[in-house]
Design a protein around this motif. Structure first.
Motif, short mmCIF file in Angstrom:
data_model
loop_
_atom_site.label_atom_id
_atom_site.label_comp_id
_atom_site.label_asym_id
_atom_site.label_seq_id
_atom_site.Cartn_x
_atom_site.Cartn_y
_atom_site.Cartn_z
N ARG A 243 -8.22 -0.96 -7.51
CA ARG A 243 -8.46 0.32 -6.86
C ARG A 243 -7.18 1.02 -6.41
O ARG A 243 -7.10 2.25 -6.42
CB ARG A 243 -9.38 0.13 -5.65
CG ARG A 243 -10.80 -0.31 -5.99
CD ARG A 243 -11.54 -0.68 -4.71
NE ARG A 243 -12.90 -1.12 -4.95
CZ ARG A 243 -13.99 -0.38 -4.76
NH1 ARG A 243 -13.86 0.87 -4.36
NH2 ARG A 243 -15.19 -0.87 -4.98
N PHE A 244 -6.20 0.24 -5.96
CA PHE A 244 -5.03 0.83 -5.33
C PHE A 244 -3.72 0.46 -6.02
O PHE A 244 -2.65 0.70 -5.48
CB PHE A 244 -4.95 0.39 -3.87
CG PHE A 244 -6.17 0.77 -3.06
CD1 PHE A 244 -6.32 2.05 -2.59
CD2 PHE A 244 -7.16 -0.16 -2.80
CE1 PHE A 244 -7.43 2.42 -1.85
CE2 PHE A 244 -8.28 0.19 -2.06
CZ PHE A 244 -8.42 1.48 -1.59
N GLY A 245 -3.80 -0.11 -7.23
CA GLY A 245 -2.61 -0.62 -7.88
C GLY A 245 -2.06 0.23 -9.00
O GLY A 245 -1.29 -0.27 -9.81
N GLU A 246 -2.44 1.50 -9.06
CA GLU A 246 -1.95 2.35 -10.14
C GLU A 246 -0.43 2.49 -10.08
O GLU A 246 0.14 2.78 -9.03
CB GLU A 246 -2.59 3.74 -10.04
CG GLU A 246 -2.18 4.69 -11.16
CD GLU A 246 -2.86 6.04 -11.06
OE1 GLU A 246 -2.52 6.90 -11.89
OE2 GLU A 246 -3.69 6.21 -10.17
N GLY A 247 0.23 2.25 -11.21
CA GLY A 247 1.66 2.42 -11.29
C GLY A 247 2.46 1.23 -10.80
O GLY A 247 3.69 1.26 -10.81
N GLN A 248 1.78 0.19 -10.36
CA GLN A 248 2.48 -0.98 -9.87
C GLN A 248 2.81 -1.94 -11.01
O GLN A 248 2.27 -1.84 -12.10
CB GLN A 248 1.63 -1.70 -8.82
CG GLN A 248 1.34 -0.84 -7.59
CD GLN A 248 0.37 -1.52 -6.64
OE1 GLN A 248 -0.20 -2.55 -6.95
NE2 GLN A 248 0.21 -0.95 -5.46
N GLY B 213 2.77 -7.87 -10.86
CA GLY B 213 2.65 -8.61 -9.61
C GLY B 213 2.20 -7.79 -8.43
O GLY B 213 1.93 -8.33 -7.36
N GLY B 214 2.12 -6.47 -8.59
CA GLY B 214 1.65 -5.61 -7.52
C GLY B 214 2.73 -4.90 -6.73
O GLY B 214 2.46 -3.98 -5.97
N TRP B 215 3.99 -5.32 -6.86
CA TRP B 215 5.08 -4.66 -6.15
C TRP B 215 5.58 -3.47 -6.95
O TRP B 215 5.42 -3.41 -8.17
CB TRP B 215 6.20 -5.65 -5.86
CG TRP B 215 6.59 -6.51 -7.04
CD1 TRP B 215 7.46 -6.20 -8.05
CD2 TRP B 215 6.10 -7.83 -7.35
NE1 TRP B 215 7.56 -7.23 -8.95
CE2 TRP B 215 6.72 -8.26 -8.54
CE3 TRP B 215 5.20 -8.70 -6.72
CZ2 TRP B 215 6.48 -9.50 -9.13
CZ3 TRP B 215 4.96 -9.94 -7.31
CH2 TRP B 215 5.60 -10.33 -8.50
N TYR B 216 6.22 -2.53 -6.29
CA TYR B 216 6.66 -1.32 -6.99
C TYR B 216 7.68 -0.59 -6.12
O TYR B 216 7.92 -0.94 -4.96
CB TYR B 216 5.48 -0.40 -7.29
CG TYR B 216 4.71 0.09 -6.07
CD1 TYR B 216 4.95 1.35 -5.53
CD2 TYR B 216 3.74 -0.71 -5.46
CE1 TYR B 216 4.24 1.81 -4.43
CE2 TYR B 216 3.03 -0.27 -4.35
CZ TYR B 216 3.29 0.99 -3.84
OH TYR B 216 2.59 1.42 -2.74
N SER B 217 8.28 0.45 -6.69
CA SER B 217 9.21 1.29 -5.94
C SER B 217 9.07 2.73 -6.43
O SER B 217 8.53 2.99 -7.50
CB SER B 217 10.66 0.80 -6.11
OG SER B 217 11.09 0.96 -7.45
N VAL C 174 10.51 0.89 -1.40
CA VAL C 174 10.21 -0.38 -2.07
C VAL C 174 8.98 -0.99 -1.41
O VAL C 174 8.98 -1.25 -0.20
CB VAL C 174 11.39 -1.36 -1.99
CG1 VAL C 174 11.05 -2.66 -2.71
CG2 VAL C 174 12.65 -0.74 -2.58
N ALA C 175 7.93 -1.22 -2.20
CA ALA C 175 6.70 -1.83 -1.72
C ALA C 175 6.65 -3.29 -2.17
O ALA C 175 6.66 -3.57 -3.38
CB ALA C 175 5.48 -1.07 -2.25
#
Length: 325
Positions: free
Chosen positions: A156-161, A164-168, A177-178
């Motif tokens: 639901r909330f992982g678009e563009g990640q 592993g779920g982390w992103y920047s 940086v998330a």
């Protein structure tokens, strides 16, 4: 009237009183970062006049953009001290919508839900869509990955990640940086980043100039706040080593439902209030969990949101804490 009905009527009265209280808000505190050191100033013209420097007013006037941090909405929680966490999350979003200048986006630092149920995620999505600020970024809390290792959250909330779920991402000269530190928790419930995420972080930061302001956000604290309660991240030191070359690093997290701050050189750490319920101060009482002994009418003073403004001069960040009462 039986006891259950009596409690229901009393709870309804308390809820109406509580939501009425949340129509009011404190002035809050302006946090301005200078060379890694935080300075607190009360908001408002009176505080500025008393100080005589004009820094508070200039920080607001000269802000190039702002964003809001919310955390630990725990949608699905129904017990003391707050059986209406949906109502308080709505109130938090209403506070954001009422700002005279809308923030560029919202960051939610985890525990969107209490039990990772689809209906709880549905409620979060519906409430977020109702906000005037439509752009939002999320990281999961440990309550968002119960039972499925975060599959529903990331769907639901992982678009563009990343996988592993982390992103920047970059926004007006600031690098965000998330990080995900709620999977594969370590002994005592400590958070964990893991070698794959740390390798990604090293690569992500490599191309950034040391003058680039960095904002890192995660759910669990990225410093050893109180490891005995799992309030820390086991391998956060490796990430902090990578960040030390930057002149301005701000680290935001949730999880502990209260405001705590720490400064290590050029890195400043800020925990956030929950929009659902408070937890005890580190080491006070037998352990973490909802602080049930809250005086009548005082719950809203424990809850809140954080507004962050980026100030172009000196690449400073001004943090304003907004309680819901």
């Amino acid at each position: 009237m039986d006891h259950d009905d009596e409690r229901s009527e009393h709870g309804s009265t308390d809820r109406r009183r509580f939501l009425k209280c949340m129509a009011w808000a404190g002035a809050g505190t302006l946090w301005t970062m200078h060379a890694g050191v935080l300075q607190a100033r009360m908001l408002g013209a009176q505080a500025q006049a008393q100080d005589g420097t004009g820094v508070a007013g200039d920080a607001l006037k000269d802000a190039t953009f702002s964003f809001v941090q919310v955390s630990d909405s725990h949608i699905g929680f129904t017990k003391a001290p707050n059986p209406d966490v949906t109502g308080t999350f709505k109130a938090a979003l209403a506070r954001i919508d009422a700002q005279p200048v809308q923030p560029d986006f919202i960051i939610h630092t985890g525990d969107l839900t209490h039990l990772s149920r689809p209906d709880e995620f549905d409620t979060v999505q519906q409430l977020m869509r109702s906000s005037r600020t439509q752009r939002a970024f999320f990281v999961p809390g440990e309550h968002d990955v119960i039972g499925d290792n975060g599959r529903e959250f990331f769907h639901r909330f992982g678009e563009g990640q990343t996988e592993g779920g982390w992103y920047s991402f970059d926004h007006r000269g600031v690098h965000f940086v998330a990080l995900v530190n709620v999977l594969n928790l370590k002994g005592g419930g400590l958070g964990w980043l893991g070698p794959d995420q740390l390798a990604w972080l090293k690569q992500d930061l490599a191309a950034r100039s040391s003058e680039t302001p960095i904002v890192v956000f995660a759910h669990m604290p990225l410093w050893s706040l109180y490891p005995a309660w799992g309030w820390g991240t086991d391998d956060a030191g490796e990430a902090m080593t990578m960040l030390r070359r930057f002149g301005s690093v701000t680290v935001l997290n949730g999880h502990i439902h209260q405001i705590q701050q720490k400064v290590e050189g050029q890195i400043t750490f800020h925990t956030a209030r929950s929009t659902a319920y408070p937890q005890p101060a580190p080491g006070v009482g037998p352990g973490p969990g909802p602080l049930k002994e809250v005086a009548p009418g005082q719950l809203a003073s424990y809850l809140g949101v954080r507004e962050v403004r980026h100030v172009q001069a000196g690449n400073t960040l001004a943090l304003t804490e907004e309680a819901l009462s």
